[in-house]
Design an enzyme around this catalytic site. Sequence first.
Site, PDB file in Angstrom:
ATOM      1  N   GLU A 168      -8.841  -3.976  -5.030  1.00  0.00           N
ATOM      2  CA  GLU A 168      -8.419  -4.936  -6.051  1.00  0.00           C
ATOM      3  C   GLU A 168      -8.018  -6.271  -5.432  1.00  0.00           C
ATOM      4  O   GLU A 168      -8.381  -7.329  -5.928  1.00  0.00           O
ATOM      5  CB  GLU A 168      -7.238  -4.330  -6.831  1.00  0.00           C
ATOM      6  CG  GLU A 168      -6.522  -5.266  -7.776  1.00  0.00           C
ATOM      7  CD  GLU A 168      -7.297  -5.522  -9.066  1.00  0.00           C
ATOM      8  OE1 GLU A 168      -8.360  -4.883  -9.228  1.00  0.00           O
ATOM      9  OE2 GLU A 168      -6.873  -6.373  -9.851  1.00  0.00           O
ATOM     10  N   ASP A 169      -7.293  -6.231  -4.324  1.00  0.00           N
ATOM     11  CA  ASP A 169      -6.616  -7.432  -3.840  1.00  0.00           C
ATOM     12  C   ASP A 169      -7.130  -7.998  -2.521  1.00  0.00           C
ATOM     13  O   ASP A 169      -6.639  -9.028  -2.069  1.00  0.00           O
ATOM     14  CB  ASP A 169      -5.111  -7.132  -3.647  1.00  0.00           C
ATOM     15  CG  ASP A 169      -4.410  -6.871  -4.965  1.00  0.00           C
ATOM     16  OD1 ASP A 169      -4.920  -7.364  -5.984  1.00  0.00           O
ATOM     17  OD2 ASP A 169      -3.379  -6.194  -4.966  1.00  0.00           O
TER      18      ASP A 169
END
Length: 693
Positions: free
Chosen positions: A121-122
């Site tokens: 996600e990051d």
Amino acid sequence: MSAEATNPEAHPEARPELRRRGRSRLDLRRLGRAALLGPTSRDRLPDAIGHVAEAHRAHHPDADMSILRRAYLLAESSHRGQMRKSGEPYITHPLAVTLILAELGAETTTLTASLLHDTVEDTDVTLDQVRAEFGDEVCFIVDGVTKVEKIDYGAAAEPETFRKMLVATGNDVRVMSIKLADRLHNMRTLGVMRPEKQARIAKVTRDVLIPLAERLGVQALKTELEDLVFAILHPEEYESTRALIAAHAGESDPLPGIADSVRTVLREAGVAAEVQVRPRHFVSVHRISRTRGELRGSDFGRILILVGENADCYAVLGELHTCFTPVVSEFKDFIATPKFNLYQSLHTAVATPEGYVAEVIVRTRQMHRVAEAGVVALGNPYATATPDATAHPDEERADPTRPGWLSRLLDWQQSAPDPDTFWTVLRAELAQDREITVFRADGGTLGLPAGASCIDAAYAQHGEAAHGCIGARVNGRLTSLSSPLSDGDTVQLLLAQDTSSGPAAEWLDHARTPAARIAISSWLDAHPDRAMATTTAARAPLSVVGARGGGANAVADLPDATVRLAGCCTPVPPDAVAGFLVRGGAVTVHRVQCAAVAQMRAVGRTSVAVHWRATADCRVTLLAESFGRPHLLADLTEAIAREGVEVVSATVEPPVEGRVRHTYTLQLPDAAGLPALMRAMRDVPGVYDVSRA
Ligand code: MN
């Protein structure tokens, strides 16, 4: 970045876990420091991941730690440079989440995925990379968590959002385990957020994640989440509970002395057992202070007795009931009849010569592990099943990645007519606290929530074909479809050959399961002519009048008594009901078949005669708690007016710390509209709770 945090030390008063989780917090602080120093020296790496490895080894001595170290290396290097709101390096978050799971006994695959849970996600890490380095299973779980985070951090409480979330996690409960631990760490570190955001996250935690933790049997996470939510959503009650516990800490505590006598009794009887005093969490203290009034020293905790074998549990019970005075009504055998979430224990209470009553829980160490960690402790669901003390042979529990209730949830989420219906019934489903098993006359079993009727059984067994159900046999005897079922009943459903028949609107009064309620509502929506004919009759008034005292009790005039409809069995007309006088002169009304009625009668409580009042309308007082903002009053009264409800009076208290409490006395044209009204009020921005006064 999908998670934010603050310095926990900045808000020590809102950190109930400090009391119970001192060790974990210390570990986390050390982890933060180790991660801050960074991987400049390779020697430091084992230090940061070391606590996780140590906790993991305690549960799985033979586990392969090298995969965890590799996952840590990838997570640390890819998150490097990212910071939490608190200023800590981002890697402290996945480390903390993984430590929570390791302490609960999660297996290596889950921990590996947990370390990597925010990388896709990051950071620049891709799913393909995770698959190449850690295999399909870890990749699958990381993908699930990524999907959940994407939807969850939007307008999280919205029905459609949660529906997506369920689909994302429904494939594997290990995704949900990581999600729960992730939410716990984020809740622990929620302090720097704006109050509105804190309250919004806390509400979703209360409505969705806590019930899921309960369903998945993860008691350790559930209780801590409950306390954190309590501190945010009910700061005044939280503060008074904290004060109660602090005052108690200053007094002498009878429980250690009682534990000593128990140890002596068991030693003399030759039963090997470990006896502990377990403090109640804040929410538990708050709950019992409301039911018991003034608390005594023995109310602040419970005695936990851990033994080796199932049979030892009953040996301990025998000694306790012989050497102390048992409070028989408190005895429950969850070993013979485990809860739906696998929980097993014996519960009892004993009175001491000094007049204290101590609650006692007896379980094996294995039961303890399942009680604390639930599905997290089940191990690798893909490994070959090895039968043990907690394994249940029935089909409901055969697949730990997909417990029976979760399968059902996923099935009917596809058939729900709209997200709002789904959400409403989902909350009702999650609020159920136990399940019953009934036997099908043609073989097999059905798992149903307590209080389910033959109608629920019909839809569970036959799906939409249940529309044609005309009757049922329970334990061989013909009975009405509305009859409630008990654990162990055998049910046979009679279906009409003629396919033109359909459900009556009254069926909704007796259907508790989402599957049945959704199917019946959809059918009635599609057949408005058939629905109208019966709806008027089904919509009876919802107010109850306390009549004069029944039985031997001298309770005189009660027509003015405050009447509360019990939340456990939610009586509606024309249910047969029984009332009980409770503290403060109020009367609580239960359906006569509610287990609470039998319990209260068993301890000698006399019931009060109550009957449904034959008036068409109803007047209720509702409290709306909210953050103060311009136009709040206008928006709330507009929401009330849109539901066709008249405001009789309204009181707005001055704001306290930016929060306001509105009290409305309302005249409803039909009491059946109350749930929809309360929902509409809760949906007004800023409102975080609406309850009956
Ligand atoms: Mn996270």
